[in-house]
Scaffold this motif. Structure first.
Motif, PDB file in Angstrom:
ATOM      1  N   LEU A  60       3.866   1.890  -6.043  1.00 30.01           N
ATOM      2  CA  LEU A  60       4.356   3.207  -5.372  1.00 30.01           C
ATOM      3  C   LEU A  60       3.430   3.508  -4.183  1.00 30.01           C
ATOM      4  O   LEU A  60       3.549   3.712  -3.219  1.00 30.01           O
ATOM      5  CB  LEU A  60       4.660   4.265  -6.395  1.00 30.01           C
ATOM      6  N   ARG A  61       2.198   3.701  -4.582  1.00 28.96           N
ATOM      7  CA  ARG A  61       1.074   3.928  -3.520  1.00 28.96           C
ATOM      8  C   ARG A  61       0.868   2.969  -2.408  1.00 28.96           C
ATOM      9  O   ARG A  61       0.977   3.366  -1.134  1.00 28.96           O
ATOM     10  CB  ARG A  61      -0.229   3.868  -4.363  1.00 28.96           C
ATOM     11  N   ASP A  62       1.336   1.699  -2.843  1.00 32.96           N
ATOM     12  CA  ASP A  62       1.388   0.824  -1.431  1.00 32.96           C
ATOM     13  C   ASP A  62       2.473   0.989  -0.609  1.00 32.96           C
ATOM     14  O   ASP A  62       2.433   0.459   0.585  1.00 32.96           O
ATOM     15  CB  ASP A  62       1.379  -0.629  -2.225  1.00 32.96           C
ATOM     16  N   GLN A  63       3.660   1.558  -0.922  1.00 34.27           N
ATOM     17  CA  GLN A  63       4.637   1.833  -0.236  1.00 34.27           C
ATOM     18  C   GLN A  63       4.488   2.947   0.615  1.00 34.27           C
ATOM     19  O   GLN A  63       5.504   3.270   1.474  1.00 34.27           O
ATOM     20  CB  GLN A  63       6.106   1.879  -1.082  1.00 34.27           C
ATOM     21  N   LEU A  64       3.800   4.042   0.253  1.00 33.78           N
ATOM     22  CA  LEU A  64       3.601   5.125   1.008  1.00 33.78           C
ATOM     23  C   LEU A  64       2.956   4.943   2.075  1.00 33.78           C
ATOM     24  O   LEU A  64       1.871   4.142   2.509  1.00 33.78           O
ATOM     25  CB  LEU A  64       2.886   6.152   0.335  1.00 33.78           C
ATOM     26  N   PRO A  65       3.227   5.658   3.210  1.00 31.32           N
ATOM     27  CA  PRO A  65       2.370   5.578   4.397  1.00 31.32           C
ATOM     28  C   PRO A  65       0.946   5.874   4.161  1.00 31.32           C
ATOM     29  O   PRO A  65       0.761   6.742   3.261  1.00 31.32           O
ATOM     30  CB  PRO A  65       2.967   6.951   5.271  1.00 31.32           C
ATOM     31  N   PRO A  66       0.077   5.337   4.855  1.00 37.47           N
ATOM     32  CA  PRO A  66      -1.470   5.415   4.685  1.00 37.47           C
ATOM     33  C   PRO A  66      -1.823   6.822   4.331  1.00 37.47           C
ATOM     34  O   PRO A  66      -2.741   6.932   3.452  1.00 37.47           O
ATOM     35  CB  PRO A  66      -2.052   4.719   5.783  1.00 37.47           C
TER      36      PRO A  66
END
Length: 152
Positions: A60-66
Protein backbone atom coordinates in the motif's frame (compact mmCIF):
# COMPACT_ATOMS: atom_id res chain seq x y z
CA UNK A 1 -12.95 16.66 -38.45
CA UNK A 2 -13.23 17.96 -34.92
CA UNK A 3 -10.70 17.38 -32.24
CA UNK A 4 -11.92 16.46 -28.80
CA UNK A 5 -10.27 18.03 -25.83
CA UNK A 6 -8.80 15.40 -23.56
CA UNK A 7 -8.74 16.00 -19.86
CA UNK A 8 -5.38 15.27 -18.39
CA UNK A 9 -5.06 14.10 -14.85
CA UNK A 10 -1.96 14.69 -12.83
CA UNK A 11 -0.28 11.45 -11.96
CA UNK A 12 2.90 10.27 -10.47
CA UNK A 13 5.05 7.36 -11.58
CA UNK A 14 4.05 4.79 -8.96
CA UNK A 15 1.62 1.93 -9.30
CA UNK A 16 -1.39 3.82 -8.01
CA UNK A 17 -3.21 6.77 -9.45
CA UNK A 18 -2.46 9.18 -6.64
CA UNK A 19 -1.01 12.57 -7.32
CA UNK A 20 0.37 14.23 -4.22
CA UNK A 21 -0.20 14.94 -0.53
CA UNK A 22 -2.24 18.08 -1.15
CA UNK A 23 -4.66 16.37 -3.53
CA UNK A 24 -5.04 13.44 -1.13
CA UNK A 25 -5.72 15.72 1.84
CA UNK A 26 -8.13 17.80 -0.28
CA UNK A 27 -10.07 14.59 -0.98
CA UNK A 28 -10.16 13.77 2.73
CA UNK A 29 -11.35 17.32 3.51
CA UNK A 30 -14.08 17.06 0.90
CA UNK A 31 -15.34 13.88 2.55
CA UNK A 32 -15.08 14.99 6.19
CA UNK A 33 -14.89 18.79 6.34
CA UNK A 34 -15.45 18.89 10.12
CA UNK A 35 -12.09 17.21 10.80
CA UNK A 36 -8.51 18.15 10.13
CA UNK A 37 -7.67 16.06 7.07
CA UNK A 38 -4.10 15.27 8.05
CA UNK A 39 -5.03 14.25 11.59
CA UNK A 40 -7.92 12.12 10.32
CA UNK A 41 -5.69 10.35 7.78
CA UNK A 42 -3.00 9.72 10.38
CA UNK A 43 -5.53 8.37 12.89
CA UNK A 44 -7.03 5.96 10.36
CA UNK A 45 -3.64 4.93 8.97
CA UNK A 46 -2.34 4.29 12.48
CA UNK A 47 -5.22 1.93 13.26
CA UNK A 48 -5.17 0.38 9.78
CA UNK A 49 -1.50 -0.55 10.04
CA UNK A 50 -2.37 -2.40 13.25
CA UNK A 51 -4.87 -4.55 11.34
CA UNK A 52 -3.05 -5.29 8.09
CA UNK A 53 -0.09 -7.64 7.63
CA UNK A 54 3.23 -5.80 7.27
CA UNK A 55 3.75 -6.91 3.67
CA UNK A 56 0.39 -5.53 2.62
CA UNK A 57 1.09 -2.26 4.41
CA UNK A 58 4.33 -2.02 2.42
CA UNK A 59 2.50 -2.69 -0.88
CA UNK A 60 0.00 0.00 0.00
CA UNK A 61 2.78 2.43 0.94
CA UNK A 62 4.54 1.74 -2.37
CA UNK A 63 1.44 2.77 -4.30
CA UNK A 64 1.04 6.08 -2.55
CA UNK A 65 2.66 9.23 -3.84
CA UNK A 66 6.06 9.74 -2.19
CA UNK A 67 4.88 12.67 -0.07
CA UNK A 68 1.90 10.69 1.31
CA UNK A 69 3.92 7.61 2.28
CA UNK A 70 5.17 8.95 5.63
CA UNK A 71 1.56 9.32 6.74
CA UNK A 72 1.19 5.53 6.48
CA UNK A 73 4.27 4.91 8.60
CA UNK A 74 3.76 3.22 11.90
CA UNK A 75 2.04 5.51 14.32
CA UNK A 76 4.58 7.35 16.45
CA UNK A 77 2.97 5.93 19.58
CA UNK A 78 3.38 2.35 18.38
CA UNK A 79 6.77 2.22 16.70
CA UNK A 80 8.78 -0.71 17.89
CA UNK A 81 5.74 -2.55 19.19
CA UNK A 82 4.12 -5.58 17.63
CA UNK A 83 0.79 -4.76 15.99
CA UNK A 84 -2.08 -5.97 18.13
CA UNK A 85 -5.22 -7.40 16.60
CA UNK A 86 -8.15 -5.40 17.81
CA UNK A 87 -11.86 -5.90 17.90
CA UNK A 88 -14.21 -3.32 16.43
CA UNK A 89 -14.56 -1.33 19.64
CA UNK A 90 -10.79 -1.17 20.17
CA UNK A 91 -10.21 -0.10 16.57
CA UNK A 92 -12.86 2.63 16.69
CA UNK A 93 -11.61 3.81 20.08
CA UNK A 94 -8.04 3.97 18.79
CA UNK A 95 -9.11 6.21 15.89
CA UNK A 96 -11.36 8.30 18.15
CA UNK A 97 -8.62 8.82 20.73
CA UNK A 98 -6.00 9.65 18.11
CA UNK A 99 -8.36 12.18 16.51
CA UNK A 100 -9.95 13.34 19.78
CA UNK A 101 -13.35 12.55 18.25
CA UNK A 102 -16.50 10.93 19.51
CA UNK A 103 -16.47 7.16 18.87
CA UNK A 104 -19.87 7.37 17.15
CA UNK A 105 -18.29 9.63 14.47
CA UNK A 106 -15.44 7.24 13.67
CA UNK A 107 -17.27 5.37 10.90
CA UNK A 108 -17.74 8.68 9.06
CA UNK A 109 -14.02 9.43 9.47
CA UNK A 110 -13.08 5.93 8.28
CA UNK A 111 -15.34 6.26 5.25
CA UNK A 112 -13.88 9.65 4.35
CA UNK A 113 -10.25 8.59 4.63
CA UNK A 114 -10.92 5.27 2.88
CA UNK A 115 -12.69 7.07 0.00
CA UNK A 116 -9.70 9.38 -0.45
CA UNK A 117 -7.29 6.45 -0.16
CA UNK A 118 -9.14 4.58 -2.90
CA UNK A 119 -8.36 7.45 -5.27
CA UNK A 120 -4.65 6.85 -4.64
CA UNK A 121 -4.36 3.09 -5.17
CA UNK A 122 -5.20 0.61 -7.90
CA UNK A 123 -8.31 -1.57 -7.69
CA UNK A 124 -6.38 -4.82 -7.31
CA UNK A 125 -4.63 -3.49 -4.20
CA UNK A 126 -7.93 -2.24 -2.79
CA UNK A 127 -9.38 -5.73 -3.16
CA UNK A 128 -6.36 -7.35 -1.50
CA UNK A 129 -6.72 -4.99 1.43
CA UNK A 130 -10.44 -5.64 1.70
CA UNK A 131 -9.84 -9.39 2.01
CA UNK A 132 -7.31 -8.84 4.81
CA UNK A 133 -9.56 -6.59 6.86
CA UNK A 134 -11.78 -7.97 9.59
CA UNK A 135 -15.38 -8.58 8.48
CA UNK A 136 -16.62 -5.65 10.58
CA UNK A 137 -14.38 -3.24 8.63
CA UNK A 138 -14.78 -4.70 5.13
CA UNK A 139 -18.20 -3.09 4.63
CA UNK A 140 -16.92 0.42 5.33
CA UNK A 141 -13.89 -0.17 3.06
CA UNK A 142 -16.08 -1.46 0.20
CA UNK A 143 -18.71 1.29 0.63
CA UNK A 144 -15.99 3.94 0.44
CA UNK A 145 -14.52 2.31 -2.67
CA UNK A 146 -17.94 2.28 -4.35
CA UNK A 147 -18.77 5.74 -2.99
CA UNK A 148 -21.98 4.49 -1.37
CA UNK A 149 -23.44 4.25 2.10
CA UNK A 150 -21.69 7.32 3.47
CA UNK A 151 -22.50 7.58 7.18
CA UNK A 152 -24.42 10.66 8.25
Amino acid sequence: MSMQKQDQTQSWSGLGVGTDRKSFLDKVSAQIPDYDAEQAAEAVFCALTEELPGGLVQHLRDQLPPDVRPMLGACHRHRGEEPAKMDRDDFYLMVANHLNAEPENVRLVLHGVFAALHTQIVEAEAQKIEHQLPKWLQGTWAAARLQIDRPA
